[in-house]
Design an enzyme around this catalytic site. Structure first.
Site, PDB file in Angstrom:
ATOM      1  N   TYR A  23       0.792  -1.238   0.000  1.00  0.00           N
ATOM      2  CA  TYR A  23       0.000   0.000   0.000  1.00  0.00           C
ATOM      3  C   TYR A  23       0.825   1.290   0.000  1.00  0.00           C
ATOM      4  O   TYR A  23       0.257   2.379  -0.029  1.00  0.00           O
ATOM      5  CB  TYR A  23      -0.965  -0.015   1.203  1.00  0.00           C
ATOM      6  CG  TYR A  23      -1.833  -1.263   1.230  1.00  0.00           C
ATOM      7  CD1 TYR A  23      -2.616  -1.612   0.138  1.00  0.00           C
ATOM      8  CD2 TYR A  23      -1.840  -2.112   2.339  1.00  0.00           C
ATOM      9  CE1 TYR A  23      -3.390  -2.775   0.143  1.00  0.00           C
ATOM     10  CE2 TYR A  23      -2.618  -3.271   2.354  1.00  0.00           C
ATOM     11  CZ  TYR A  23      -3.384  -3.593   1.255  1.00  0.00           C
ATOM     12  OH  TYR A  23      -4.151  -4.736   1.266  1.00  0.00           O
ATOM     13  N   ALA A  78     -11.379  -4.088   1.929  1.00  0.00           N
ATOM     14  CA  ALA A  78     -11.771  -5.505   1.895  1.00  0.00           C
ATOM     15  C   ALA A  78     -13.253  -5.688   1.556  1.00  0.00           C
ATOM     16  O   ALA A  78     -13.650  -6.767   1.098  1.00  0.00           O
ATOM     17  CB  ALA A  78     -11.443  -6.167   3.229  1.00  0.00           C
ATOM     18  N   GLU A  99     -13.793   2.424  -9.406  1.00  0.00           N
ATOM     19  CA  GLU A  99     -13.204   1.647  -8.302  1.00  0.00           C
ATOM     20  C   GLU A  99     -11.679   1.743  -8.367  1.00  0.00           C
ATOM     21  O   GLU A  99     -11.101   1.603  -9.448  1.00  0.00           O
ATOM     22  CB  GLU A  99     -13.658   0.188  -8.454  1.00  0.00           C
ATOM     23  CG  GLU A  99     -13.115  -0.750  -7.397  1.00  0.00           C
ATOM     24  CD  GLU A  99     -13.536  -2.203  -7.666  1.00  0.00           C
ATOM     25  OE1 GLU A  99     -14.476  -2.445  -8.454  1.00  0.00           O
ATOM     26  OE2 GLU A  99     -12.894  -3.096  -7.091  1.00  0.00           O
TER      27      GLU A  99
HETATM   28  C1  DQA Z   1      -7.177  -2.620  -1.238  1.00  0.00           C
HETATM   29  C2  DQA Z   1      -7.141  -4.118  -1.595  1.00  0.00           C
HETATM   30  C3  DQA Z   1      -8.038  -4.933  -0.689  1.00  0.00           C
HETATM   31  O1  DQA Z   1      -7.960  -6.310  -1.017  1.00  0.00           O
HETATM   32  C4  DQA Z   1      -7.628  -4.767   0.767  1.00  0.00           C
HETATM   33  O2  DQA Z   1      -8.515  -5.462   1.609  1.00  0.00           O
HETATM   34  C5  DQA Z   1      -7.501  -3.339   1.172  1.00  0.00           C
HETATM   35  C6  DQA Z   1      -6.895  -2.386   0.234  1.00  0.00           C
HETATM   36  C7  DQA Z   1      -6.153  -1.815  -2.052  1.00  0.00           C
HETATM   37  O3  DQA Z   1      -6.263  -0.593  -2.066  1.00  0.00           O
HETATM   38  O4  DQA Z   1      -5.217  -2.379  -2.640  1.00  0.00           O
HETATM   39  O5  DQA Z   1      -7.815  -2.965   2.287  1.00  0.00           O
HETATM   40  O6  DQA Z   1      -8.467  -2.122  -1.551  1.00  0.00           O
END
Ligand code: DQA
Length: 148
Positions: A23, A78, A99
């Site tokens: 991240y 998530a 998204e």
């Molecule tokens: C997320 C990817 C999801 O699988 C994960 O649960 C997150 C972050 C991302 O930004 O890469 O919390 O949305």
């Protein structure tokens, strides 16, 4: 001015702290600053929102409907993988939605490969880190121009 709302779902307030390999090391406040700067360049009336709660995210999306918001950018965290409630909410407001994911969800665990949100969105951007939000703003710009 087109109203655009950026929604960060659960645990995204921990960006910069949590699993930096996935991240990144930027904090959410800094990411939001860059989002708002780019939004200003595009002459959007933009607001960033974060919640760890499914119901609060739904209430916020519904408030977007009443406020006449023109586009939504959402990283549902998530919830992406199992929230039919958020999916139904996006479908119900008929606001063009993009998204975004910081990580490339398709390269990760199997459960992350599915997005129940994607079918009700204009498109999905993932794997570009926080730059994905800026790409999403450009995508929104294009969507709104094509709608005119
Ligand atoms: C997320 C990817 C999801 O699988 C994960 O649960 C997150 C972050 C991302 O930004 O890469 O919390 O949305």
């Amino acid at each position: 001015m087109n109203k655009v709302r950026i929604i960060h779902g659960p645990n995204l307030n921990f960006t910069g702290i949590r699993e930096k390999d996935f991240y990144g090391s930027e904090f959410l406040d800094d990411i939001n600053k860059r989002i708002l700067e780019r939004a200003e360049e595009l002459s959007f009336d933009a607001e960033c929102y974060q919640s760890n709660s499914e119901g609060d995210i739904i209430n916020y999306i519904q408030s977007c409907y009443y406020e006449g918001v023109e586009a939504i950018i959402i990283n549902p965290g998530a919830y992406t993988h199992y929230s039919y409630a958020i999916r139904d909410c996006i479908a119900s407001v008929s606001i063009p939605t993009v998204e975004v994911h910081l990580s490339n969800i398709h390269q990760r665990e199997e459960f992350r490969h599915t997005s129940v949100i994607a079918p009700v969105c204009k498109g999905q951007l993932c794997g570009f880190g926080s730059y994905g939000y800026l790409l999403a703003l450009d995508a929104v710009n294009e969507i709104l121009i094509n709608q005119q």
